[in-house]
Structures are given as structure tokens and as C-alpha cells.
Scaffold this active site. Structure first.
Site, PDB file in Angstrom:
ATOM      1  N   PRO A  57     -26.362  17.588 -32.720  1.00 25.04           N
ATOM      2  CA  PRO A  57     -27.116  18.807 -32.391  1.00 25.04           C
ATOM      3  C   PRO A  57     -28.616  18.656 -32.604  1.00 25.04           C
ATOM      4  O   PRO A  57     -29.415  19.223 -31.864  1.00 25.04           O
ATOM      5  CB  PRO A  57     -26.521  19.850 -33.351  1.00 25.04           C
ATOM      6  CG  PRO A  57     -25.135  19.372 -33.612  1.00 25.04           C
ATOM      7  CD  PRO A  57     -25.216  17.876 -33.621  1.00 25.04           C
ATOM      8  N   ARG A 111     -43.153   1.015 -21.813  1.00 23.10           N
ATOM      9  CA  ARG A 111     -43.356   0.135 -22.978  1.00 23.10           C
ATOM     10  C   ARG A 111     -43.256  -1.335 -22.560  1.00 23.10           C
ATOM     11  O   ARG A 111     -44.036  -2.176 -22.992  1.00 23.10           O
ATOM     12  CB  ARG A 111     -42.321   0.461 -24.047  1.00 23.10           C
ATOM     13  CG  ARG A 111     -42.578  -0.211 -25.394  1.00 23.10           C
ATOM     14  CD  ARG A 111     -41.491   0.121 -26.402  1.00 23.10           C
ATOM     15  NE  ARG A 111     -41.339   1.568 -26.576  1.00 23.10           N
ATOM     16  CZ  ARG A 111     -40.188   2.199 -26.521  1.00 23.10           C
ATOM     17  NH1 ARG A 111     -39.077   1.542 -26.266  1.00 23.10           N
ATOM     18  NH2 ARG A 111     -40.152   3.502 -26.732  1.00 23.10           N
ATOM     19  N   GLU A 152     -26.761   9.318 -21.170  1.00 19.39           N
ATOM     20  CA  GLU A 152     -26.960   7.867 -21.315  1.00 19.39           C
ATOM     21  C   GLU A 152     -28.447   7.531 -21.485  1.00 19.39           C
ATOM     22  O   GLU A 152     -28.925   6.483 -21.052  1.00 19.39           O
ATOM     23  CB  GLU A 152     -26.379   7.083 -20.109  1.00 19.39           C
ATOM     24  CG  GLU A 152     -24.958   7.439 -19.739  1.00 19.39           C
ATOM     25  CD  GLU A 152     -23.932   6.998 -20.756  1.00 19.39           C
ATOM     26  OE1 GLU A 152     -24.208   7.140 -21.962  1.00 19.39           O
ATOM     27  OE2 GLU A 152     -22.862   6.533 -20.368  1.00 19.39           O
ATOM     28  N   GLY A 174     -23.595   1.337 -19.910  1.00 19.83           N
ATOM     29  CA  GLY A 174     -23.327   2.721 -19.538  1.00 19.83           C
ATOM     30  C   GLY A 174     -24.329   3.246 -18.524  1.00 19.83           C
ATOM     31  O   GLY A 174     -23.983   4.057 -17.654  1.00 19.83           O
ATOM     32  N   CYS A 184     -19.404   8.743 -29.437  1.00 25.32           N
ATOM     33  CA  CYS A 184     -20.006   9.778 -30.294  1.00 25.32           C
ATOM     34  C   CYS A 184     -21.320   9.300 -30.891  1.00 25.32           C
ATOM     35  O   CYS A 184     -21.337   8.677 -31.964  1.00 25.32           O
ATOM     36  CB  CYS A 184     -19.045  10.166 -31.408  1.00 25.32           C
ATOM     37  SG  CYS A 184     -17.468  10.828 -30.849  1.00 25.32           S
ATOM     38  N   ASN A 239     -26.608   0.097 -22.417  1.00 23.00           N
ATOM     39  CA  ASN A 239     -27.163  -0.690 -21.309  1.00 23.00           C
ATOM     40  C   ASN A 239     -26.179  -0.735 -20.147  1.00 23.00           C
ATOM     41  O   ASN A 239     -26.528  -0.497 -18.996  1.00 23.00           O
ATOM     42  CB  ASN A 239     -27.503  -2.110 -21.767  1.00 23.00           C
ATOM     43  CG  ASN A 239     -28.777  -2.170 -22.583  1.00 23.00           C
ATOM     44  OD1 ASN A 239     -29.653  -1.310 -22.441  1.00 23.00           O
ATOM     45  ND2 ASN A 239     -28.903  -3.180 -23.420  1.00 23.00           N
TER      46      ASN A 239
END
Length: 365
Positions: free
Chosen positions: A126, A360, A348, A239, A122, A237
Site C-alpha cells: 500500500p 539513467r 510491472e 515480466g 507479491c 525484466n
């Protein structure tokens, strides 16, 4: 399986056999009827797939990130949607195993590794998707509890799962004000929205998760206050490699389906297969870097997620095209792989965010 060890080839074979026998025959039914295949998931857990990269002392398999990638790729050939949920569940268990206390590890991990219980991640809200550090769900400490208020959106497994790994604000604005709490189903003040109707990923329910004066014990906090954003990103990472691996499995299955459908056009599969191999090599390189704790692991995970999910969606989509009009019929599995894999470019960390991370890194030299 080129370049894999004998053990890794065995993991791959077990996962491919499970996908072929326990998942592929039911993939269309799970999708059409929106069935969360709990018993099949528990069968997978009996093979060690409920906590693949979790330490063995709490019921995990203790395998490497590369082993995990190989397993998820193989399982996704049977049902990408179901495997993607398994990857999220594994990420949650790993977070508890890695950042939890001994008491927390032993309280939560064994039943999650066996998939007696299921977990959800989680983070998204929204009003904060890609900008996760701006999340608003608050956790105010009162004695030995935190009182949670706020809501999370697009939570895989939401309402059907038992353990919610929740990122919430215990301090000031920005990432350093975020902590991580484990919220158990049945906690007063925890509720769920309606089941979302989705294009794909229909074998796993998706709901909003809401907290209204939800009291969570301080003993359910993972790590220190303010460590939550770091925990969330470290989880992601892995995931990202997991979801990229699911994309590889979908692409592999789609190429095989297209070849089977177009036996007279054997040559068509070559460019698709080449793209798939390039994506696989990038994902496996990132998995090794993450396992070894290399400094460039996070950017390599982002590169792998970006390239694999983009390329594998194109492969699945081209495989559908090779079926002609038949590819658009639900009688043919290729359309489901296209639908299930499309969301991998969004979750993800969206692929636009992955490009920002890679850019970056390049600018920083």
C-alpha cells in the site's frame, strides 16, 4: 510471423488456435461475471504454457524468451486479461526454477507448470509501489522459521492462487535488506482482502494479501538472505517483455476487429499496423537480449515495455474510435481490449519508472 523459425511459427499457430477456440468465445463472459477460468488455464498448461521458460526436468517447456513473447502475443488475441495472469504465473515459476534449490524446484515447479496449482507475485505494498525497495513487510527469523508481518496490495490471483512469491524485509533498509519467501496458501496468519473492482483484467481476481505472525519455513526462502530485491527485479525484466507481448496481442486483435467493422475503409489500418510492427520488433529484440544475458538487457526490456504498452494502448483506443458509437458498447470486443490493456502502462513498473530507467542509462553513456 516474419523472421520466425519454423518451430516458432508452430508455437504461434498452436497459441492462436487455442486463443480462437478456447478463449475468445468466453472473453466477454469472463469479464462480465469476473470468472477466473481455471479449467481453461489448465488446458493451456497441457500445451506447455504453464511454465514456458522453465526447465524441462521440473515440467517446464524450456523455451526461449522470444518463444515466450510470441506465445503470449498470440494468446492475448483471445483474452488479454487471462493471458496477462498466465504471464505473471510463468514469471513466478521461473523465479522458483532459477533461484530455488533442487528440493524447492522439485517441490513447487511440477504442479505449477501443470497449473494444478497457481502462483502470485507479491512485491507491491500500500505504501510502496514504484519505490519497491522501501517495502515494509517484515520477516523475522526465529529458529527454522520466518515470522511474516505486513501486507501486499494489488496481487493478481490473490486469494484464489496456491503459492505466493513474497518480497519481505529480513535486514536493514534499502534493497539489500530484502529476501524472497515462498508462502503457501493455508499457512496460518495468511489472509486476503476483498476482491477489488477493476476497470479491466476482470478474469483474474485481485486482492490485498496480509501476513499476521505468519510462520514460513526457512526452507521456503529462495536464494540467500538479502538477494530478494535482485530476484524480484530479474523476474520483472522478463515480466516486462511478457506484459508488452500481451499488449501486442491486444493491439493485433483490435486492428483486425476494426478492419472487419470498417471494410470500406481498408486504408485506415496501415498506420496502426506500422506502429504495431515497430513495437513488436522492439519487444522481440529485448527478448533476445534477455535470453542472451546481454548487459543492456534490463534497459532494453524497459524500453520495450514503455514503447509497446504506450503504442498498443493508442492502437486499441484508435480501433475503438473507428467503431464509432458501437465501440463503446460491450457487445463489441474492442472496448474490452482497451480496458484490459490500460493497466499494462502501470504494472510491472510504471511507464514513468521505465522512462527513468532509460534516461539513467542514456546519462551513464
Amino acid at each position: 510471423s516474419v523472421g520466425l523459425t519454423e518451430d516458432q511459427k508452430e508455437f504461434q499457430k498452436v497459441a492462436l488456435d487455442f486463443a480462437a477456440k478456447e478463449m475468445a468465445p468466453y472473453m466477454a463472459e469472463w469479464d462480465e461475471k469476473e470468472i477466473f477460468p481455471v479449467e481453461t488455464l489448465r488446458k493451456a498448461a497441457q500445451l506447455g504454457f504453464g511454465g514456458i521458460y522453465v526447465k524441462p526436468d521440473v515440467g517446464g517447456s524450456g523455451l526461449s524468451r522470444l518463444d515466450t513473447s510470441i506465445i503470449f502475443e498470440a494468446l492475448s488475441t483471445g483474452c488479454t486479461s487471462t493471458t496477462a495472469y498466465m504471464s505473471i504465473h510463468n514469471m513466478c515459476v521461473w523465479m522458483i526454477d532459477t533461484f530455488g534449490s533442487e528440493e524447492q524446484r522439485r517441490r513447487f515447479c511440477p504442479s505449477l507448470c501443470s497449473m494444478e496449482k497457481f502462483a502470485s507475485y507479491c512485491l507491491t505494498e500500500p505504501g510502496s509501489g514504484s519505490d519497491a525497495a522501501s517495502l515494509l513487510t517484515s520477516a523475522q527469523r526465529k529458529g527454522d522459521t520466518y515470522v511474516l508481518n505486513g501486507s501486499k496490495a494489488f496481487i493478481s490471483g490473490g486469494g484464489d492462487t496456491d503459492v505466493y512469491v513474497v518480497m519481505c524485509r529480513t535486514g536493514g533498509p534499502g534493497p539489500k535488506g530484502i529476501s524472497c519467501l515462498v508462502v503457501e496458501k493455508g499457512t496460518p496468519g495468511l489472509s486476503f482482502g476483498k476482491k477489488e473492482r477493476k476497470v479491466g483484467w476482470n478474469s483474474q481476481p485481485t486482492r490485498a494479501v496480509t501476513f499476521e505472525d505468519c510462520a514460513v519455513p526457512v526452507g521456503n526462502r529462495l536464494g540467500a538472505e538479502g538477494q530478494g530485491f535482485s530476484i524480484a527485479m530479474q523476474g520483472l525484466n522478463g515480466g516486462r517483455i511478457n506484459i508488452a507481448s500481451c499488449s501486442l496481442g491486444a493491439a493485433h486483435a483490435s486492428v483486425l476487429l476494426a478492419r472487419e467493422h470498417l471494410t470500406v475503409r481498408k486504408q485506415f489500418g496501415e498506420p496502426l499496423a506500422n506502429n504495431q510492427v515497430a513495437a513488436r520488433l522492439m519487444v522481440r529484440r529485448a527478448a533476445r537480449a534477455l535470453q542472451d544475458g546481454r548487459e543492456d538487457a534490463a534497459v532494453l526490456c524497459s524500453m520495450a515495455k514503455l514503447f509497446a504498452t504506450d503504442e498498443c494502448f493508442l492502437i486499441c483506443n484508435q480501433a475503438l474510435q473507428m467503431h464509432g458509437g458501437y465501440g463503446y458498447l460491450k457487445d463489441y470486443a474492442v472496448q474490452q481490449f482497451v480496458r484490459d490493456i490500460r493497466v499494462h502502462q502501470i504494472l510491472e513498473g510504471t511507464n514513468e519508472v521505465m522512462r527513468m530507467i532509460v534516461a539513467r542509462s542514456l546519462l551513464q553513456g
